[in-house]
Design a protein around this motif. Structure first.
Motif, PDB file in Angstrom:
ATOM      1  N   LEU A 187      85.088  21.602  55.829  1.00 54.82           N
ATOM      2  CA  LEU A 187      85.828  21.406  57.018  1.00 54.82           C
ATOM      3  C   LEU A 187      85.810  22.326  58.359  1.00 54.82           C
ATOM      4  N   TYR A 188      85.001  23.843  57.607  1.00 53.14           N
ATOM      5  CA  TYR A 188      84.430  23.973  58.744  1.00 53.14           C
ATOM      6  C   TYR A 188      83.251  23.740  59.390  1.00 53.14           C
ATOM      7  N   GLU A 189      82.072  23.083  58.418  1.00 53.26           N
ATOM      8  CA  GLU A 189      80.982  21.948  58.820  1.00 53.26           C
ATOM      9  C   GLU A 189      81.698  20.926  59.355  1.00 53.26           C
ATOM     10  N   GLU A 190      82.652  19.521  58.598  1.00 58.53           N
ATOM     11  CA  GLU A 190      82.852  19.153  58.907  1.00 58.53           C
ATOM     12  C   GLU A 190      83.463  19.148  60.823  1.00 58.53           C
ATOM     13  N   LEU A 191      83.667  20.236  61.424  1.00 58.48           N
ATOM     14  CA  LEU A 191      84.649  20.411  62.091  1.00 58.48           C
ATOM     15  C   LEU A 191      83.142  21.004  63.562  1.00 58.48           C
ATOM     16  N   LYS A 192      82.249  21.093  62.597  1.00 56.71           N
ATOM     17  CA  LYS A 192      81.852  21.747  63.521  1.00 56.71           C
ATOM     18  C   LYS A 192      80.351  20.512  64.190  1.00 56.71           C
ATOM     19  N   LYS A 211      99.800  26.895  60.274  1.00 52.16           N
ATOM     20  CA  LYS A 211     101.151  25.803  60.978  1.00 52.16           C
ATOM     21  C   LYS A 211      99.308  26.051  62.333  1.00 52.16           C
ATOM     22  N   LYS A 212      98.885  26.346  62.521  1.00 52.00           N
ATOM     23  CA  LYS A 212      98.550  25.584  63.858  1.00 52.00           C
ATOM     24  C   LYS A 212      97.269  25.627  63.703  1.00 52.00           C
ATOM     25  N   LEU A 213      96.530  25.472  62.579  1.00 52.86           N
ATOM     26  CA  LEU A 213      95.572  24.805  61.708  1.00 52.86           C
ATOM     27  C   LEU A 213      95.940  22.837  61.756  1.00 52.86           C
ATOM     28  N   LEU A 214      97.261  23.438  61.048  1.00 56.72           N
ATOM     29  CA  LEU A 214      97.479  21.881  60.783  1.00 56.72           C
ATOM     30  C   LEU A 214      98.186  20.791  62.078  1.00 56.72           C
ATOM     31  N   VAL A 215      98.089  21.325  62.840  1.00 56.13           N
ATOM     32  CA  VAL A 215      98.685  21.166  63.496  1.00 56.13           C
ATOM     33  C   VAL A 215      97.246  20.328  64.274  1.00 56.13           C
ATOM     34  N   ASN A 216      96.050  21.195  64.627  1.00 58.93           N
ATOM     35  CA  ASN A 216      95.012  20.990  65.674  1.00 58.93           C
ATOM     36  C   ASN A 216      94.344  19.962  64.821  1.00 58.93           C
ATOM     37  N   LEU A 217      94.811  19.985  63.705  1.00 60.20           N
ATOM     38  CA  LEU A 217      93.597  18.648  62.340  1.00 60.20           C
ATOM     39  C   LEU A 217      94.468  17.578  62.426  1.00 60.20           C
ATOM     40  N   ASN A 220      90.768  21.456  70.832  1.00 67.19           N
ATOM     41  CA  ASN A 220      91.640  21.530  69.388  1.00 67.19           C
ATOM     42  C   ASN A 220      90.402  22.176  68.084  1.00 67.19           C
ATOM     43  N   ILE A 221      89.345  21.062  68.483  1.00 68.42           N
ATOM     44  CA  ILE A 221      88.060  21.900  67.495  1.00 68.42           C
ATOM     45  C   ILE A 221      87.618  23.093  67.679  1.00 68.42           C
ATOM     46  N   LYS A 222      87.430  23.478  68.506  1.00 69.79           N
ATOM     47  CA  LYS A 222      86.986  24.845  69.167  1.00 69.79           C
ATOM     48  C   LYS A 222      88.305  25.968  68.409  1.00 69.79           C
ATOM     49  N   GLU A 223      89.362  25.228  68.994  1.00 69.27           N
ATOM     50  CA  GLU A 223      90.567  26.591  68.280  1.00 69.27           C
ATOM     51  C   GLU A 223      90.613  26.008  66.752  1.00 69.27           C
ATOM     52  N   SER A 224      90.271  25.012  65.954  1.00 70.30           N
ATOM     53  CA  SER A 224      90.185  25.334  64.415  1.00 70.30           C
ATOM     54  C   SER A 224      89.146  26.127  64.324  1.00 70.30           C
ATOM     55  N   LEU A 225      88.233  26.084  64.453  1.00 77.10           N
ATOM     56  CA  LEU A 225      87.455  26.794  64.079  1.00 77.10           C
ATOM     57  C   LEU A 225      86.932  28.430  63.875  1.00 77.10           C
ATOM     58  N   GLU A 226      87.496  28.797  65.498  1.00 80.22           N
ATOM     59  CA  GLU A 226      87.983  30.037  65.409  1.00 80.22           C
ATOM     60  C   GLU A 226      89.105  30.419  64.491  1.00 80.22           C
ATOM     61  N   ILE A 227      89.511  29.842  63.907  1.00 83.69           N
ATOM     62  CA  ILE A 227      90.764  29.976  62.740  1.00 83.69           C
ATOM     63  C   ILE A 227      90.393  30.141  61.614  1.00 83.69           C
ATOM     64  N   LEU A 228      89.427  29.110  61.521  1.00 81.93           N
ATOM     65  CA  LEU A 228      88.990  29.048  59.594  1.00 81.93           C
ATOM     66  C   LEU A 228      87.552  30.111  60.304  1.00 81.93           C
ATOM     67  N   GLU A 229      87.438  31.025  60.766  1.00 83.07           N
ATOM     68  CA  GLU A 229      86.068  31.971  60.742  1.00 83.07           C
ATOM     69  C   GLU A 229      87.013  32.657  60.666  1.00 83.07           C
ATOM     70  N   LYS A 230      88.261  33.255  61.551  1.00 76.50           N
ATOM     71  CA  LYS A 230      88.915  34.926  61.136  1.00 76.50           C
ATOM     72  C   LYS A 230      89.487  34.713  59.758  1.00 76.50           C
ATOM     73  N   ARG A 231      89.434  33.375  59.366  1.00 74.67           N
ATOM     74  CA  ARG A 231      89.833  33.695  58.034  1.00 74.67           C
ATOM     75  C   ARG A 231      89.094  34.024  56.681  1.00 74.67           C
TER      76      ARG A 231
END
Length: 243
Positions: free
Chosen positions: A52-57, A136-142, A231-242
């Motif tokens: 998912l991270y690669e797809e968002l990039k 939940k934030k990531l799900l909303v962003n996606l 929204n894409i950048k926020e989602s990438l940050e969430i995945l990076e922290k995970r």
């Protein structure tokens, strides 16, 4: 019966120990099975989030490319409208050198749809594995990135596309004399053709209004694409922290 009671009274610690061993063994088996299942789920979640991270990039690269292209269009409309009553051959040549427009300034068509690649996201929905994401934030962003922004941006692009053809039809009909009096063998316009065209265009309120509307649509699209990128950048940050 008396013998059984005697046996129980003498060996109850041994029987209790056996019961405890069996109980502990069963509970341990359940715990191990749950651990294995949790481990499998964790591994699956890790792989899916990596994909998912690669797809968002890729979505980020695509969206930023579209944003930059659209901002070039907006800048062209701004310069065109700001200088509407001062348009000359030299100004048109300056636009051409700055890559704002093609050689023919009346070609405004833009039909690149906001088509984000979403194979991983869609497969997660179809397989029911989207529930593995707990943020939940990531799900909303996606949902916004793949379900909200693309259809709305594409709707604006369709309006831009239709308006572009309307502008072209307007010019083809209203400016026939310019093209008939100034025939060209290539896509380059002659100096006389530019001068004749601009002289008529400066008095053409309908054409100016259509171009203003085209600019307004481009600005609206710019705003929506900017929100999508955020929204894409926020989602990438969430995945990076995970990770």
């Amino acid at each position: 019966m008396k013998r059984i009671k005697n046996t129980l009274s003498q060996k109850w610690p041994e029987y209790l120990l056996e019961i405890l061993v069996i109980t502990i063994g069963i509970l341990g088996a359940f715990a191990l099975n749950n651990w294995n299942e949790s481990r499998k789920e964790e591994i699956k979640t890790q792989k899916l989030t990596e994909f998912l991270y690669e797809e968002l990039k890729e979505a980020e690269r695509f969206a930023e490319l579209n944003l930059n292209m659209n901002q070039e269009h907006i800048e062209f409309y701004r310069q065109l409208l700001d200088n509407w009553n001062r348009l000359t051959y030299d100004s048109a040549e300056a636009y051409k050198k700055n890559n704002f427009v093609s050689l023919s300034i009346y070609m405004f068509t833009y039909s690149q749809f906001f088509d984000l690649k979403d194979d991983i996201y869609r497969s997660m929905i179809n397989e029911g594995s989207l529930g593995l994401i707990k943020n939940k934030k990531l799900l909303v962003n996606l949902s916004r990135i793949y379900n909200y922004f693309p259809p709305r941006i594409d709707q604006i692009i369709e309006q831009e596309y239709d308006l572009s053809h309307e502008i072209n039809r307007h010019i083809s009909y209203q400016y026939q004399a310019v093209f008939l009096d100034n025939p060209v063998d290539s896509t380059d316009w002659s100096v006389a053709m530019y001068q004749d065209f601009f002289e008529l265009a400066q008095k053409d309120g309908a054409l100016k209004y259509k171009i203003q509307e085209r600019q307004r649509l481009a600005v609206t699209r710019d705003y929506l694409m900017g929100l999508a990128i955020r929204n894409i950048k926020e989602s990438l940050e969430i995945l990076e922290k995970r990770n």
